[in-house]
Write a protein that holds these residues in place. Structure first.
Motif, PDB file in Angstrom:
ATOM      1  N   GLY A 240      78.707  45.002 187.179  1.00 43.93           N
ATOM      2  CA  GLY A 240      78.250  46.355 186.925  1.00 43.93           C
ATOM      3  C   GLY A 240      76.788  46.379 186.519  1.00 43.93           C
ATOM      4  N   PRO A 241      76.105  47.504 186.757  1.00 44.97           N
ATOM      5  CA  PRO A 241      74.672  47.600 186.436  1.00 44.97           C
ATOM      6  C   PRO A 241      74.346  47.260 184.985  1.00 44.97           C
ATOM      7  N   GLY A 242      75.236  47.617 184.058  1.00 47.29           N
ATOM      8  CA  GLY A 242      74.962  47.366 182.653  1.00 47.29           C
ATOM      9  C   GLY A 242      74.983  45.904 182.276  1.00 47.29           C
ATOM     10  N   LEU A 243      75.614  45.061 183.117  1.00 42.90           N
ATOM     11  CA  LEU A 243      75.726  43.632 182.804  1.00 42.90           C
ATOM     12  C   LEU A 243      74.673  42.783 183.509  1.00 42.90           C
ATOM     13  N   VAL A 244      74.012  43.355 184.494  1.00 43.46           N
ATOM     14  CA  VAL A 244      73.033  42.587 185.260  1.00 43.46           C
ATOM     15  C   VAL A 244      71.927  42.046 184.360  1.00 43.46           C
ATOM     16  N   GLY A 245      71.404  42.896 183.481  1.00 41.94           N
ATOM     17  CA  GLY A 245      70.336  42.465 182.583  1.00 41.94           C
ATOM     18  C   GLY A 245      70.761  41.306 181.700  1.00 41.94           C
ATOM     19  N   THR A 246      72.006  41.344 181.210  1.00 42.17           N
ATOM     20  CA  THR A 246      72.506  40.265 180.364  1.00 42.17           C
ATOM     21  C   THR A 246      72.587  38.949 181.137  1.00 42.17           C
ATOM     22  N   LEU A 247      73.088  39.022 182.359  1.00 39.55           N
ATOM     23  CA  LEU A 247      73.196  37.811 183.170  1.00 39.55           C
ATOM     24  C   LEU A 247      71.822  37.237 183.497  1.00 39.55           C
ATOM     25  N   LEU A 248      70.865  38.110 183.776  1.00 45.44           N
ATOM     26  CA  LEU A 248      69.524  37.623 184.070  1.00 45.44           C
ATOM     27  C   LEU A 248      68.839  37.079 182.818  1.00 45.44           C
ATOM     28  N   LEU A 249      69.246  37.577 181.655  1.00 45.31           N
ATOM     29  CA  LEU A 249      68.724  37.005 180.414  1.00 45.31           C
ATOM     30  C   LEU A 249      69.249  35.588 180.234  1.00 45.31           C
ATOM     31  N   VAL A 250      70.520  35.371 180.564  1.00 52.15           N
ATOM     32  CA  VAL A 250      71.080  34.012 180.534  1.00 52.15           C
ATOM     33  C   VAL A 250      70.282  33.106 181.461  1.00 52.15           C
ATOM     34  N   TYR A 251      69.999  33.609 182.658  1.00 51.73           N
ATOM     35  CA  TYR A 251      69.160  32.872 183.607  1.00 51.73           C
ATOM     36  C   TYR A 251      67.803  32.547 182.988  1.00 51.73           C
ATOM     37  N   GLY A 252      67.190  33.537 182.355  1.00 53.67           N
ATOM     38  CA  GLY A 252      65.866  33.352 181.776  1.00 53.67           C
ATOM     39  C   GLY A 252      65.841  32.343 180.647  1.00 53.67           C
ATOM     40  N   LEU A 253      66.828  32.401 179.768  1.00 49.87           N
ATOM     41  CA  LEU A 253      66.880  31.451 178.652  1.00 49.87           C
ATOM     42  C   LEU A 253      67.082  30.027 179.166  1.00 49.87           C
ATOM     43  N   ALA A 254      67.928  29.886 180.189  1.00 48.82           N
ATOM     44  CA  ALA A 254      68.112  28.567 180.791  1.00 48.82           C
ATOM     45  C   ALA A 254      66.810  28.094 181.433  1.00 48.82           C
ATOM     46  N   GLY A 255      66.058  29.029 182.000  1.00 55.13           N
ATOM     47  CA  GLY A 255      64.782  28.681 182.620  1.00 55.13           C
ATOM     48  C   GLY A 255      63.763  28.183 181.621  1.00 55.13           C
TER      49      GLY A 255
END
Length: 409
Positions: A240-255
């Motif tokens: 859902g649109p509301g969760l996309v930002g959270t998932l990309l934050l996980v991506y960013g922190l891993a990065g």
């Protein structure tokens, strides 16, 4: 005449790092906002991807041209002017009434990116000569951090206040950058000039050529997929649109973690680090569509993808700068040109796949390109002969000389 810069100007180093962070964040911001931007500006998702393609293409052209064109200009003035241009570009993006105006603003972004990144690359040794490697790594950390954090922050901002305020906020950040550069940078007269004929001449360096090919493959593959990661998450993974930002934050922190892990090991095992980054990058892009709507698998795939891409900039900067230690500004200009051309090419390729094949197809195309970098790295290792992938070099900005026989066709 060379004018010395006072030792250990770390506030200026931080200001330049803020600059690299600002320009690359501006470049990456639309990735998390494509859905909203395309809807409001009345274009398809593939066409909207041009807002990533255009600045990458312009930046690729500008980087080598600018290092020649600025000649003997004080680098402080050049950076301040580019920060002002970045502010104008972001504020124009926030106000763009139609897609054509948005593209014009993104052309200005490309000018800022290509110029700032190329000039900033060689400043670490001048601003903090006693710890040149650390200073250069800090300056380039802005690139890595922006690459992995810019999209999640933009996505959150877009969800909270809309895509236009997100661009306006970056315009304000660029103004802050301008003030920081004015207050902290000392005079930075040119230490020499780069002649146009030097740039193609560098391509006779075999190690540099192979490094640039690896950059082209990995970055093109990454951005073919990552430019459209939001539509993939929404349409393929059922997020859902509301969760996309959270998932990309996980991506960013891993990065962020990947950036520092790669930075710690690349000076001892340059080729091994790049092999690991390229292999993991390709595998993770393949894994995301295979994960389907299994949430845990989607999270793991994104986190591993972020970890891999976080290591791209620092590992490849080290490769390029150690391949051409005597001409860091010219070498950096070629690196920036190829990197930005790859961003542009990747976004363009991804857009065509999205519009003509399927959204999930960008993951397969991106993963395949990233994995093609692996045999190129293996070729570079074989050229090193008995030395393997170990090099007696320091961190970026503090490299040793080429060994006999390592440079050439």
């Amino acid at each position: 005449m060379r004018t010395p810069v006072r030792t250990g100007n770390w506030t200026a180093v931080v200001a330049v790092a803020l600059g690299t962070f600002s320009v690359v964040t501006t470049e990456m911001l639309p990735v998390g906002l494509l859905t909203a931007m395309s809807a409001e500006l009345g274009v398809s998702a593939g066409t909207a991807g041009l807002v990533v393609t255009v600045p990458g293409l312009v930046g690729a052209i500008v980087a080598p041209v600018l290092v020649v064109a600025v000649g003997g200009l004080d680098r402080r003035r050049v950076l301040v002017a580019l920060a002002a241009l970045l502010a104008v570009a972001n504020l124009l993006s926030a106000l763009a009434p139609v897609f054509a105006v948005m593209l014009a603003a993104r052309v200005l972004v490309g000018l800022s990116i290509g110029g700032f990144w190329a000039v900033a690359a060689g400043l670490g040794a001048r601003l903090a000569p006693e710890r040149a490697g650390t200073a250069t790594s800090l300056i380039f950390s802005g690139v890595s951090l922006a690459s992995v954090l810019g999209v999640p922050s933009g996505t959150f901002a877009g969800e909270l206040v809309g895509w236009r305020p997100a661009f306006a906020a970056l315009g304000v950040l660029a103004l802050v950058l301008l003030v920081a550069l004015v207050l902290t940078l000392p005079p930075l007269p040119a230490l020499g000039t780069v002649r146009a004929r030097e740039l193609p001449g560098l391509l006779r360096n075999a190690r540099l050529r192979l490094g640039l090919v690896v950059v082209l493959l990995m970055v093109t593959g990454h951005f073919a997929a990552y430019t459209y990661v939001r539509p993939v998450l929404e349409q393929v993974s059922g997020v859902g649109p509301g969760l996309v930002g959270t998932l990309l934050l996980v991506y960013g922190l891993a990065g962020v973690m990947g950036n520092f892990v790669a930075g710690a090991v690349v000076v001892r095992a340059r080729y091994g680090t790049v092999l690991a980054v390229a292999g993991l990058l390709g595998v993770c892009m393949f894994a995301l569509p295979l994960a389907g709507e299994t949430r845990a698998a989607v999270v793991v795939s994104l986190a591993a993808w972020g970890l891999a891409y976080g290591g791209v900039s620092v590992s490849m900067q080290t490769w390029v700068l150690t391949a051409a230690p005597k001409t860091p500004e010219a070498g950096s200009a070629l690196f920036v040109a190829v990197f930005n051309a790859a961003i542009s090419l990747g976004a363009l390729l991804g857009g065509r796949v999205v519009d003509t094949v399927a959204v999930s197809g960008v993951m397969w195309a991106g993963g395949a390109l990233a994995l093609l970098a692996v045999p190129v790295v293996v070729l570079a290792v074989r050229r090193r002969g008995s030395q393997g992938d170990r090099d007696a070099v320091g961190a970026p900005g503090h490299q040793g000389e080429e060994r006999p026989g390592e440079e050439g066709a």
